[in-house]
Design a protein around this motif. Sequence first.
Motif, PDB file in Angstrom:
ATOM      1  N   TYR B  75       0.839  -1.196   0.000  1.00  0.00           N
ATOM      2  CA  TYR B  75       0.000   0.000   0.000  1.00  0.00           C
ATOM      3  C   TYR B  75       0.875   1.247   0.000  1.00  0.00           C
ATOM      4  O   TYR B  75       0.673   2.174  -0.786  1.00  0.00           O
ATOM      5  CB  TYR B  75      -0.931   0.004   1.218  1.00  0.00           C
ATOM      6  N   HIS B  82       2.101   6.430  -6.650  1.00  0.00           N
ATOM      7  CA  HIS B  82       0.954   7.180  -7.162  1.00  0.00           C
ATOM      8  C   HIS B  82       1.257   8.674  -7.137  1.00  0.00           C
ATOM      9  O   HIS B  82       1.161   9.362  -8.154  1.00  0.00           O
ATOM     10  CB  HIS B  82      -0.291   6.868  -6.326  1.00  0.00           C
ATOM     11  N   HIS B 395      -6.074  17.198  -3.878  1.00  0.00           N
ATOM     12  CA  HIS B 395      -6.732  16.645  -5.057  1.00  0.00           C
ATOM     13  C   HIS B 395      -7.674  17.660  -5.695  1.00  0.00           C
ATOM     14  O   HIS B 395      -7.867  17.621  -6.906  1.00  0.00           O
ATOM     15  CB  HIS B 395      -7.454  15.346  -4.722  1.00  0.00           C
TER      16      HIS B 395
HETATM   17  C1  HEA Z   1      -1.995  15.234 -10.100  1.00  0.00           C
HETATM   18  C2  HEA Z   1      -1.907  14.483  -9.166  1.00  0.00           C
HETATM   19  C3  HEA Z   1      -2.885  13.452  -8.697  1.00  0.00           C
HETATM   20  C4  HEA Z   1      -3.974  12.884  -9.310  1.00  0.00           C
HETATM   21  C5  HEA Z   1      -4.513  13.161 -10.680  1.00  0.00           C
HETATM   22  C6  HEA Z   1      -4.518  11.965  -8.379  1.00  0.00           C
HETATM   23  C7  HEA Z   1      -5.641  11.173  -8.628  1.00  0.00           C
HETATM   24  C8  HEA Z   1      -6.240  10.368  -7.687  1.00  0.00           C
HETATM   25  N1  HEA Z   1      -5.817  10.175  -6.398  1.00  0.00           N
HETATM   26 FE1  HEA Z   1      -4.138  10.901  -5.567  1.00  0.00          FE
HETATM   27  N2  HEA Z   1      -2.453  11.663  -4.724  1.00  0.00           N
HETATM   28  C9  HEA Z   1      -1.592  12.556  -5.286  1.00  0.00           C
HETATM   29  C10 HEA Z   1      -1.735  13.162  -6.510  1.00  0.00           C
HETATM   30  C11 HEA Z   1      -2.757  12.857  -7.410  1.00  0.00           C
HETATM   31  N3  HEA Z   1      -3.771  11.969  -7.235  1.00  0.00           N
HETATM   32  C12 HEA Z   1      -0.500  12.824  -4.398  1.00  0.00           C
HETATM   33  C13 HEA Z   1       0.656  13.767  -4.642  1.00  0.00           C
HETATM   34  C14 HEA Z   1      -0.712  12.051  -3.269  1.00  0.00           C
HETATM   35  C15 HEA Z   1       0.143  11.976  -2.015  1.00  0.00           C
HETATM   36  C16 HEA Z   1       1.010  10.783  -2.012  1.00  0.00           C
HETATM   37  C17 HEA Z   1       1.744  10.693  -0.726  1.00  0.00           C
HETATM   38  O1  HEA Z   1       1.104  10.792   0.326  1.00  0.00           O
HETATM   39  O2  HEA Z   1       2.960  10.527  -0.762  1.00  0.00           O
HETATM   40  C18 HEA Z   1      -1.962  11.345  -3.495  1.00  0.00           C
HETATM   41  C19 HEA Z   1      -2.539  10.508  -2.560  1.00  0.00           C
HETATM   42  C20 HEA Z   1      -3.805   9.942  -2.713  1.00  0.00           C
HETATM   43  C21 HEA Z   1      -4.531   9.316  -1.670  1.00  0.00           C
HETATM   44  C22 HEA Z   1      -4.109   9.244  -0.224  1.00  0.00           C
HETATM   45  C23 HEA Z   1      -3.425   8.010   0.089  1.00  0.00           C
HETATM   46  C24 HEA Z   1      -3.049   8.008   1.515  1.00  0.00           C
HETATM   47  O3  HEA Z   1      -2.699   9.057   2.056  1.00  0.00           O
HETATM   48  O4  HEA Z   1      -3.115   6.936   2.130  1.00  0.00           O
HETATM   49  C25 HEA Z   1      -5.700   8.856  -2.210  1.00  0.00           C
HETATM   50  C26 HEA Z   1      -6.739   8.144  -1.468  1.00  0.00           C
HETATM   51  O5  HEA Z   1      -7.817   8.102  -1.789  1.00  0.00           O
HETATM   52  C27 HEA Z   1      -5.688   9.226  -3.597  1.00  0.00           C
HETATM   53  C28 HEA Z   1      -6.705   8.938  -4.487  1.00  0.00           C
HETATM   54  C29 HEA Z   1      -6.720   9.366  -5.800  1.00  0.00           C
HETATM   55  C30 HEA Z   1      -7.761   9.001  -6.736  1.00  0.00           C
HETATM   56  C31 HEA Z   1      -8.921   8.129  -6.445  1.00  0.00           C
HETATM   57  C32 HEA Z   1      -7.445   9.618  -7.912  1.00  0.00           C
HETATM   58  C33 HEA Z   1      -8.249   9.513  -9.179  1.00  0.00           C
HETATM   59  O6  HEA Z   1      -8.428  10.759  -9.729  1.00  0.00           O
HETATM   60  C34 HEA Z   1      -7.615   8.584 -10.137  1.00  0.00           C
HETATM   61  C35 HEA Z   1      -8.579   8.195 -11.209  1.00  0.00           C
HETATM   62  C36 HEA Z   1      -8.113   6.950 -11.854  1.00  0.00           C
HETATM   63  C37 HEA Z   1      -7.782   6.864 -13.104  1.00  0.00           C
HETATM   64  C38 HEA Z   1      -7.927   8.014 -13.975  1.00  0.00           C
HETATM   65  C39 HEA Z   1      -7.215   5.610 -13.657  1.00  0.00           C
HETATM   66  C40 HEA Z   1      -8.061   4.979 -14.661  1.00  0.00           C
HETATM   67  C41 HEA Z   1      -7.393   3.762 -15.157  1.00  0.00           C
HETATM   68  C42 HEA Z   1      -8.035   2.735 -15.668  1.00  0.00           C
HETATM   69  C43 HEA Z   1      -9.491   2.690 -15.786  1.00  0.00           C
HETATM   70  C44 HEA Z   1      -7.299   1.565 -16.076  1.00  0.00           C
HETATM   71  C45 HEA Z   1      -6.681   1.666 -17.410  1.00  0.00           C
HETATM   72  C46 HEA Z   1      -5.251   1.417 -17.196  1.00  0.00           C
HETATM   73  C47 HEA Z   1      -4.367   1.048 -18.086  1.00  0.00           C
HETATM   74  C48 HEA Z   1      -4.677   0.777 -19.510  1.00  0.00           C
HETATM   75  C49 HEA Z   1      -2.925   0.911 -17.656  1.00  0.00           C
HETATM   76  N4  HEA Z   1      -4.530   9.879  -3.874  1.00  0.00           N
END
Ligand code: HEA
Lengths: 201, 552, 333
Positions: B75, B82, B395
Amino acid sequence: MQGTVESQETRGVIDHHHEHPDFRVLGLLVFLISESLMFGGLFAAYLLLRGLNEQWPPEGTEVELLVPTINTIILISSSFVIHYGDVAIKKDDVQGMRKWYWITAAMGLVFLAGQVYEYLNLGYGLRTNIFSNCFYVMTGFHGLHVLIGVLLILGVLWRSRRPGHYSAHQHTGVAMAEIYWHFVDVIWIILFTLLYILTRF
Amino acid sequence: MAQAQLPLDTPLSLPEHPKAWKWYDYFTFNVDHKVIGIQYLVTAFIFYLIGGLMAVAMRTELATANSDFIDPNLYNAFLTNHGTIMIFLWIVPAAIGGFGNYLVPLMVGARDMAFPRLNALAFWLNPPAGALLLASFLFGGAQAGWTSYPPLSTITATTAQSMWILAIVLVGTSSIMGSVNFIVTIWKMKVPSMRWDQLPLFCWAILATSLLALVSTPVLAAGLILLLFDINFGTSFFKPDAGGNVVIYQHLFWFYSHPAVYLMILPIFGIMSEVIPVHARKPIFGYWAIAYSSLAICCVGLFVWVHHMFTSGTPPWMRMFFTISTLIVAVPTGVKIFSWVATLWGGKIRLNSAMLFAIGLLSMFVLGGLSGVTLGTAPVDIHVHDTYYVVAHFHYVLFGGSVFGLYAGIYHWFPKMTGRLLNEPLGIAHFVLTLVGTNLTFLPMHELGLKGMPRRVAMYDPQFEPINVICTIGAFVLAFSVIPFLINVIWSWNKGKVAGDNPWGGLSLEWTTSSPPLIENWEVLPVVTKGPYDFGGIVHRPVMDEDDDEDE
Amino acid sequence: MEQIPASIWTLTAGVVITLISFWVGHNHNLLPEQASEQAPLVDDFFDIMLTIGTALFLVVQGAIILFVIRYRRRAGDDGDGVPVEGNLPLEAFWTAIPALIVIFLGIYSVDIFQRMGGLNPGDHAMHTMGDHNPAVAVVAAAPQTTATDAPPLLATKTNSVPEVGIGASPDVQGKMPDLVVDVAGMQYAWIFTYPSQGIVSGELHIPVGKDVQLNLSARDVIHSFWVPQFRLKQDAIPGVPTELRFKATKPGTYPVVCAELCGGYHGAMRTQVIVHTPEEFETWLSQNQTMAAIPSPSLVASHTAALGVTPQLLAQVAAAAQSPQPVPSSDHI
Ligand code: HEA
Ligand code: HEA
Ligand code: CUA
Ligand SMILES: [Cu+2]
């Protein structure tokens, strides 16, 4: 592009392409801002660590001054030497430029040799203590830059074998090597002050 | 009309000029800025999917309070990568590398960037960096968060951590090379007929971004080099029992990484300043205010980094000083927001996909920015630091801001890049799903954080389960929202409606060349007679209007 | 261009937005219960910011929606909008108002922070003297609190009283705290040592209404001590002593959460703080003083059992809690 397009460019529109002025010197200067901040980060870390530790350098770590001072003198004078090379090329004197650049490269190599000699003869190694950590990483990183500078100078010398490659009007490469060399020199002066002079006095 | 020789006729097929790039050119060390721009965009998007997939895995784990889906160390590896991938391999390369490279020379009327080969090199540093990150999973993956604070980072999964450091140094180098290129290009290579106040705001934004990257990235590199030595060569810069200090790392890290958040938003602000006027059919409101506020954000942005360290080893005066400096950033940002809103006023707003994403950005970013202001004050931040409130904040600004902006940019410039329009109904579906998904995923996180859920946990207090389930559902909606977009891009690239040179009736220089542009951008370099936002007065007749009418 | 509408509509909108914002600011229910003296201060401040934030959000959002509806392009209209390029008074206005808000928030933060005691960490310098040499106080956080056993956290000048954290609030400034507890964070547990009472515990027990000082230290990596109901958080940093000083205002049991990523089981690094009435606290003290309590696995992490924490991990934590060495790091020299 070439061909067609160029021939069409006749309507008094300024062509910006191939003939655009040589921005390499400018690019190098901008890049050096970045480089100096990289050293800036190291200096800042060094000063903070120094401030946080009561004894600096720690007991038993003696900073040696003789070789480094000689080294410093060599490096600083090499900045003047390389400048003569620049002056020479501006007078279209390629042989003169080559001579001064050879001397600079040699001085750079002597500096590096001096550095290696110092490393081999110091009473402490990279891991000895926090001061020696800083000392080796910072001087080593600078040494790497000196090496790059020497390679740039050798590159200029290599190219200058071809007659006409550099001239009074076309010597960007020569100028860039010189600028870089001055930069390395300035960084050394700061390093020398921080690591040697300020730890002794 | 704005520029000289603005071609407005509707072509019946894609211009078949002989010197177009072939598909395989995109897989080579090509030095054309347009090829590089598209290379950046596509690569970055692939990384976005990979990073998103990790997010989906994390959200699945978080659907229940226990650690039952993936191993907690995995995780942490997911969360680290991520964050890292999203920031360093998606937003930064897509916004600066992708749009910056594609658009800056076209907008300033240059045939290419100042240093094309350096440019290509900068791009090609990215794929190996990504490969390093992915390969690090063979060694457990870096697990110390994208911030990689020592001592945790020096004692967990050290091989993977070293690979992580190398990857960041690679993208950092790439970003410095890119910055040098942009600064020189914008500074020196705009067509002489373009006055500084006719420089598109996107270019101002890229200029500001590049300056910021130039001075902050190397400091991160310095910090990471020291970390690398601590991990692998037995030094103790960040080891307290041998005279080191862990807080110094945090200063070096945030001195870069706070500005890094502006690296991720300023280019997006630039995209906003292009998209909104064109689709609102109005001059941008307050050109200089917007241009200068970018520079102001940069300057102030260099002096706020300690707001990430309010609960760390920072003395009181520092906490207070940085509270105040942080709050100040709200002012220039507000100026931009208000100027865009005012640009909408009195316009003839076309609500197509590009504009919808731009407007969505306006609302989402404001929410994220306002929560940022609450974080900026030390008393409140002491409570919510390192909680889901922070996750919600970033986010909103990163997804609601940067990602929305990138989408707006893609819908806006896709016709220029490919010569074909994206499909509107699919685009609108994409927008609606994204908007709903964003709010479903990230809005409830504010409450989680305030009520007591820390971030970066694989297991948490069961009382938070219901809200987490909502967030997880939102994440699935977001994952799903990518599908219409992917279909749209792939289909339209091959079969989409032919766009013509200037489907939106834009006035900046990129619209004066063909779509896609010639290899050297123009047959004859354009002459600027009017600014990029001189809408009004003259009635344009954008090609796409007939089709729009059918929809309405 | 048209005049900026100063009509009755704007006024109504203003009033409505103000009312909504105030309502939201006071009824949001987003914060957990308040159990320390600092909590109401933080909450009031948060409420004010939420009020201002809601108002700003509604204004911007309202304007966007209004404009999008009012100025959307009608079918067949290919014209451009009004060629307005700026409006100096308006721009000055929307620069000045945020600037004023921000100045206000800045001053207010400093005030709140001062009242929380944020400006006075280290104020207690002479007070821990009684049974404790202040120089060791910080490093003595390990369960066995003899100076020699204490891990050599920093052989430097940080070997002094904490200068970082939340210190004495104005009413106790210059006074000695009623109770001093040394708090040591380690992967993945908190160990609480009561130096004057000779108690070591896996949970924090404190009396209500008393001025408590926690001296935070970390054995291996950075942890962060957070009690949401107290609104207080401070990192426990290897080599940098930190502190939290507060009065609990409400008896009860509250979670102690580690807020800084500290490894795989960071999420399981939780325990409780039990705020006793003074009598209860005395009882607790006398009961525990007798047995030289060494934290047992179940005590150290009893609250994490349901979270998928393995028994091995618990044993490891308990062992670490008893060993004087800092948890081994990978200084593979
Ligand atoms: C621009 C930056 C960005 C973006 C776009 C996102 C997008 C998302 N982030 Fe993230 N996030 C960060 C930057 C970002 N994040 C950062 C910097 C951290 C901190 C890390 C740290 O603490 O060190 C973080 C941490 C973070 C956490 C906290 C984790 C924790 O502290 O325990 C969570 C939890 O819900 C989360 C969720 C998400 C989700 C659900 C999305 C969604 O928007 C994502 C949506 C999903 C998709 C768009 C994928 C779709 C893919 C498919 C359907 C499959 C196809 C795949 C292939 C063909 C290979 N992110
Ligand atoms: C695109 C990226 C982005 C942007 C633009 C911002 C913008 C801002 N951020 Fe954010 N931030 C992040 C990305 C970003 N942030 C990330 C990734 C983290 C987490 C890092 C980590 O720990 O992993 C973070 C964390 C973070 C913290 C640390 C929280 C913590 O860890 O405890 C703080 C604290 O001050 C903060 C503050 C701000 C502020 C004040 C702004 C301001 O710039 C916002 C300004 C905008 C507005 C205010 C809205 C519009 C303005 C108006 C409508 C005018 C009127 C407004 C007022 C008068 C208030 N951010
Ligand atoms: Cu200890 Cu997280
Ligand atoms: Cu920040």
